[in-house]
Design an enzyme around this catalytic site. Structure first.
Site, PDB file in Angstrom:
ATOM      1  N   ASN A 170       0.816  -1.230   0.000  1.00  0.00           N
ATOM      2  CA  ASN A 170       0.000   0.000   0.000  1.00  0.00           C
ATOM      3  C   ASN A 170       0.844   1.272   0.000  1.00  0.00           C
ATOM      4  O   ASN A 170       0.415   2.302  -0.514  1.00  0.00           O
ATOM      5  CB  ASN A 170      -1.024  -0.004   1.142  1.00  0.00           C
ATOM      6  CG  ASN A 170      -0.412  -0.259   2.481  1.00  0.00           C
ATOM      7  OD1 ASN A 170       0.780  -0.524   2.592  1.00  0.00           O
ATOM      8  ND2 ASN A 170      -1.214  -0.174   3.519  1.00  0.00           N
ATOM      9  N   LYS A 193      12.781  -7.234   1.245  1.00  0.00           N
ATOM     10  CA  LYS A 193      11.871  -8.031   0.428  1.00  0.00           C
ATOM     11  C   LYS A 193      10.585  -7.239   0.242  1.00  0.00           C
ATOM     12  O   LYS A 193       9.753  -7.152   1.133  1.00  0.00           O
ATOM     13  CB  LYS A 193      11.552  -9.381   1.065  1.00  0.00           C
ATOM     14  CG  LYS A 193      10.866 -10.289   0.069  1.00  0.00           C
ATOM     15  CD  LYS A 193       9.813 -11.171   0.667  1.00  0.00           C
ATOM     16  CE  LYS A 193       8.526 -10.518   0.998  1.00  0.00           C
ATOM     17  NZ  LYS A 193       7.747  -9.973  -0.128  1.00  0.00           N
ATOM     18  N   ALA A 195       6.822  -6.184  -1.313  1.00  0.00           N
ATOM     19  CA  ALA A 195       5.607  -6.962  -1.587  1.00  0.00           C
ATOM     20  C   ALA A 195       5.590  -7.416  -3.041  1.00  0.00           C
ATOM     21  O   ALA A 195       6.069  -6.703  -3.929  1.00  0.00           O
ATOM     22  CB  ALA A 195       4.381  -6.111  -1.288  1.00  0.00           C
ATOM     23  N   GLY A 249       2.773  -4.998   7.618  1.00  0.00           N
ATOM     24  CA  GLY A 249       1.804  -5.797   6.869  1.00  0.00           C
ATOM     25  C   GLY A 249       0.712  -6.275   7.798  1.00  0.00           C
ATOM     26  O   GLY A 249       0.432  -5.635   8.821  1.00  0.00           O
ATOM     27  N   SER A 250       0.123  -7.403   7.446  1.00  0.00           N
ATOM     28  CA  SER A 250      -1.042  -7.869   8.203  1.00  0.00           C
ATOM     29  C   SER A 250      -0.618  -8.439   9.563  1.00  0.00           C
ATOM     30  O   SER A 250       0.504  -8.926   9.735  1.00  0.00           O
ATOM     31  CB  SER A 250      -1.773  -8.943   7.398  1.00  0.00           C
ATOM     32  OG  SER A 250      -0.906 -10.031   7.172  1.00  0.00           O
ATOM     33  N   GLU A 271       4.835  -3.327  12.308  1.00  0.00           N
ATOM     34  CA  GLU A 271       3.718  -2.385  12.197  1.00  0.00           C
ATOM     35  C   GLU A 271       2.617  -3.111  11.462  1.00  0.00           C
ATOM     36  O   GLU A 271       2.747  -3.467  10.293  1.00  0.00           O
ATOM     37  CB  GLU A 271       4.129  -1.110  11.460  1.00  0.00           C
ATOM     38  CG  GLU A 271       3.206   0.044  11.797  1.00  0.00           C
ATOM     39  CD  GLU A 271       2.715   0.798  10.580  1.00  0.00           C
ATOM     40  OE1 GLU A 271       1.533   1.208  10.584  1.00  0.00           O
ATOM     41  OE2 GLU A 271       3.489   0.957   9.626  1.00  0.00           O
ATOM     42  N   LEU A 272       1.496  -3.389  12.158  1.00  0.00           N
ATOM     43  CA  LEU A 272       0.517  -4.364  11.661  1.00  0.00           C
ATOM     44  C   LEU A 272      -0.832  -3.702  11.371  1.00  0.00           C
ATOM     45  O   LEU A 272      -0.906  -2.501  11.155  1.00  0.00           O
ATOM     46  CB  LEU A 272       0.413  -5.496  12.679  1.00  0.00           C
ATOM     47  CG  LEU A 272       1.775  -6.116  13.060  1.00  0.00           C
ATOM     48  CD1 LEU A 272       1.624  -7.155  14.152  1.00  0.00           C
ATOM     49  CD2 LEU A 272       2.475  -6.712  11.832  1.00  0.00           C
ATOM     50  N   CYS A 305      -3.250   0.991   6.743  1.00  0.00           N
ATOM     51  CA  CYS A 305      -3.585   0.495   8.083  1.00  0.00           C
ATOM     52  C   CYS A 305      -3.946   1.636   9.027  1.00  0.00           C
ATOM     53  O   CYS A 305      -4.510   1.394  10.086  1.00  0.00           O
ATOM     54  CB  CYS A 305      -2.460  -0.365   8.622  1.00  0.00           C
ATOM     55  SG  CYS A 305      -0.860   0.279   8.236  1.00  0.00           S
ATOM     56  N   GLU A 402     -10.784  -5.231   9.589  1.00  0.00           N
ATOM     57  CA  GLU A 402     -10.225  -4.147   8.784  1.00  0.00           C
ATOM     58  C   GLU A 402     -10.753  -4.320   7.351  1.00  0.00           C
ATOM     59  O   GLU A 402     -10.463  -5.329   6.718  1.00  0.00           O
ATOM     60  CB  GLU A 402      -8.711  -4.329   8.799  1.00  0.00           C
ATOM     61  CG  GLU A 402      -7.901  -3.104   8.577  1.00  0.00           C
ATOM     62  CD  GLU A 402      -6.387  -3.431   8.631  1.00  0.00           C
ATOM     63  OE1 GLU A 402      -5.614  -2.488   8.525  1.00  0.00           O
ATOM     64  OE2 GLU A 402      -5.996  -4.602   8.760  1.00  0.00           O
TER      65      GLU A 402
HETATM   66  P1  ADP Z   1      -1.653  -8.031   2.890  1.00  0.00           P
HETATM   67  O1  ADP Z   1      -2.567  -9.077   3.473  1.00  0.00           O
HETATM   68  O2  ADP Z   1      -2.098  -6.656   3.126  1.00  0.00           O
HETATM   69  O3  ADP Z   1      -1.196  -8.305   1.496  1.00  0.00           O
HETATM   70  P2  ADP Z   1       0.657  -9.250   3.995  1.00  0.00           P
HETATM   71  O4  ADP Z   1       0.928  -9.236   5.444  1.00  0.00           O
HETATM   72  O5  ADP Z   1       0.238 -10.531   3.368  1.00  0.00           O
HETATM   73  O6  ADP Z   1      -0.361  -8.085   3.774  1.00  0.00           O
HETATM   74  O7  ADP Z   1       1.913  -8.721   3.172  1.00  0.00           O
HETATM   75  C1  ADP Z   1       2.853  -7.818   3.650  1.00  0.00           C
HETATM   76  C2  ADP Z   1       4.232  -8.288   3.265  1.00  0.00           C
HETATM   77  O8  ADP Z   1       4.448  -9.543   3.871  1.00  0.00           O
HETATM   78  C3  ADP Z   1       4.445  -8.505   1.766  1.00  0.00           C
HETATM   79  O9  ADP Z   1       5.775  -8.144   1.437  1.00  0.00           O
HETATM   80  C4  ADP Z   1       4.259  -9.989   1.622  1.00  0.00           C
HETATM   81  O10 ADP Z   1       4.939 -10.506   0.506  1.00  0.00           O
HETATM   82  C5  ADP Z   1       4.909 -10.455   2.898  1.00  0.00           C
HETATM   83  N1  ADP Z   1       4.559 -11.806   3.317  1.00  0.00           N
HETATM   84  C6  ADP Z   1       3.395 -12.469   3.218  1.00  0.00           C
HETATM   85  N2  ADP Z   1       3.502 -13.713   3.737  1.00  0.00           N
HETATM   86  C7  ADP Z   1       4.788 -13.862   4.170  1.00  0.00           C
HETATM   87  C8  ADP Z   1       5.545 -14.898   4.789  1.00  0.00           C
HETATM   88  N3  ADP Z   1       5.017 -16.080   5.091  1.00  0.00           N
HETATM   89  N4  ADP Z   1       6.850 -14.655   5.077  1.00  0.00           N
HETATM   90  C9  ADP Z   1       7.417 -13.476   4.793  1.00  0.00           C
HETATM   91  N5  ADP Z   1       6.762 -12.453   4.220  1.00  0.00           N
HETATM   92  C10 ADP Z   1       5.464 -12.631   3.901  1.00  0.00           C
END
Ligand code: ADP
Length: 500
Positions: A170, A193, A195, A249-250, A271-272, A305, A402
């Site tokens: 985002n 890494k 997204a 992320g989530s 930060e979630l 978020c 959310e």
């Molecule tokens: P959203 O649900 O908003 O897409 P995510 O938490 O899935 O948010 O994604 C945020 C970041 O976490 C992205 O860079 C995604 O590639 C990464 N991600 C998702 N799953 C994993 C995992 N198992 N290990 C490491 N990174 C991950």
């Protein structure tokens, strides 16, 4: 020579001034490389569903290589003075600002947000580099008054080591620099890494970092698609050379990473998710509240978020606020982000669209009244109409989860205590917004809200100068401000004895 892994479809309207910013490889140890397996994944423009790039779909071994490169680069990087590192960061900042139009176009192509908003984010991203180029010089320690006359004690702050930064789609640039700039300024090296939906902005920033003169291996970017992300994440979390995981992320993925990181006791910065309350008291300036509501709900199509997720409006001003808010929402322009006048772009992908559908349907089934929008937009794809729901109750999905989309649910309340209770009735605690002209109430409510950022009579609070982070399940640690560099530093006390 044209790069066959990059398509020009996303940049038909306005070709990039510096096409080199569009990278089709990952960055490891200063070299642009493919995945060892040769695998690739597609990056798609969410407005058109066209493939704009094919990038290396990296796995465990590539990640190990990147970590090793960061580790090798670490000894030289941490030995430099903060001023030397700051000079390189400042060059990086200048290049980001100079290329803001290209960076914004890349972001809009992969993320979908309107171009003006993308440009705003590029400058926001740049501001972290500028801030931490300076802040790195101020990671002061302490001199502690001695507890014994033959001893003296000082406290040093030292770089934590290799940092793994995992960033969301985002804010494809803002979250990259909010992590990398303080880490680099502190003397850490980084494996980033980004997204899978938005890796091009991260690669473009890394290209500019290279141009600024960042030494090889100091900043590495591992790209990976949905199939291998768990493997890459696993390596980043378990490899003993990595000392810190910084993730945005989530909440579900954050918890998973924290569990994995426990095996080697890595430090974590998380930060979630959030479910920000937006409270309008009856003494508020309603026009100010309406403008802020539009901003705080609909930026990035509601996919941040810190976006307001639940609106609580005092009963005596409920109908008038709703009417003014709907009028303002109807002015929003849903269009591809690169079209002039667009204020709402597409949602990032199908899953996001389906979640919004499900939330709006659930609310209507349980008795919410639709005041605006409420369905997929005529443009098709993942475009959704800006939506306002009235008569919402807190048992509906729009309040319990959310939504991460352009949906504003309006809940009625009678008393301040009731508003605070409902606002805090969530496992999240990232941000909160409220509107009042009563000074005593402003202090009271600010202190009562269980969240890391509170905005009073404002719809946004982002700046490189302030700490952002979550209470409760919204995370651990803070990013931004002078607090944001602390997470990349270890504290070491040094006791000097025998001073007779
Ligand atoms: P959203 O649900 O908003 O897409 P995510 O938490 O899935 O948010 O994604 C945020 C970041 O976490 C992205 O860079 C995604 O590639 C990464 N991600 C998702 N799953 C994993 C995992 N198992 N290990 C490491 N990174 C991950």
């Amino acid at each position: 020579m044209p790069d066959s892994n990059i398509s020009s479809v996303g940049f038909r309207r306005r070709p990039l001034a510096q096409p080199r910013l569009l990278r089709s490889q990952a960055l490891i140890g200063g070299a642009w490389v493919d995945a060892r397996s040769g695998r690739q994944f597609d990056v798609v423009d969410p407005a058109t569903r066209e493939v704009i790039a094919r990038l290396p779909d990296m796995g465990r071994e590539d990640t190990q290589q990147a970590i090793a490169a960061a580790e090798r680069a670490g000894s030289d990087w941490r030995a430099r003075t903060a001023k030397e590192r700051g000079i390189l960061l400042r060059r990086w900042f200048d290049l980001v600002v100079a290329h803001q139009d290209d960076l914004a176009a890349i972001m809009t192509a992969e993320q979908g947000k309107p171009l003006a908003e993308a440009k705003g984010e590029v400058l926001f991203a740049a501001s972290f580099i500028d801030w931490y180029a300076e802040e790195g010089k101020r990671t002061y320690g302490d001199v502690i008054p001695t507890y014994s006359n033959d001893r003296r004690i000082v406290v040093l702050k030292q770089p934590i080591g290799v940092v793994a930064a995992i960033t969301p789609w985002n804010f494809p640039s803002g979250m990259v620099t909010r992590k990398c700039a303080p880490a680099l300024a502190a003397g850490c090296t980084v494996v980033l890494k980004p997204a899978e939906d938005t890796p091009l902005s991260a690669l473009a920033l890394a290209e500019l970092a290279q141009q600024a003169g960042l030494p090889p291996g100091v900043l590495n970017v591992v790209t990976t698609g949905p199939d291998l992300v768990a493997e890459v994440g696993d390596e980043l979390c378990q490899n003993p050379a990595v000392k810190k995981i910084s993730f945005t992320g989530s909440t579900a993925v954050g918890k998973h990473l924290m569990r994995q990181a426990a095996a080697t006791m890595k430090k974590v910065g998380l930060e979630l998710g959030g479910s920000a309350p937006f409270i309008v008291f009856d003494d508020a300036d309603l026009d100010v509240a309406v403008a802020a509501a539009v901003n705080s709900k609909f930026r990035a199509s509601g996919q941040t978020c810190t976006c307001s997720n639940r609106f609580f409006v005092q009963a005596s001003v409920y109908e008038i606020f709703a009417r003014k808010f709907v009028q303002a929402v109807k002015q929003l322009c849903v269009a591809p982000g690169n079209e002039p006048g667009s204020t709402i772009g597409p949602l990032i992908n199908r899953q996001a669209l389906e979640k919004v559908d499900a939330h709006v349907e659930d609310a209507q089934r349980l008795g919410a009244r639709l005041l605006a929008g409420g369905r997929r937009h005529a443009l098709g794809g993942t475009f959704y109409e800006p939506t306002v729901l009235a008569d919402v109750t807190t048992d509906m999905l729009v309040c319990r989860e959310e939504t991460f989309g352009p949906v504003a649910p309006l809940v009625r309340f009678d008393t301040e205590a009731e508003a605070i209770r409902m606002a805090n009735d969530t496992r999240y605690g990232l941000a909160g917004y409220f509107f009042t002209r009563d000074l005593a109430r402003a202090w009271r409510v600010a202190e009562e809200l269980d969240c890391g950022s509170v905005a009073i009579n404002e719809g946004s609070f982002s700046s490189e100068t302030v700490p952002v982070g979550g209470f409760k399940e919204s995370g651990i640690g803070r990013e931004g401000g002078h607090h944001g560099i602390e997470g990349y530093l270890e504290i070491k006390q040094v006791c000097i004895g025998g001073l007779r």
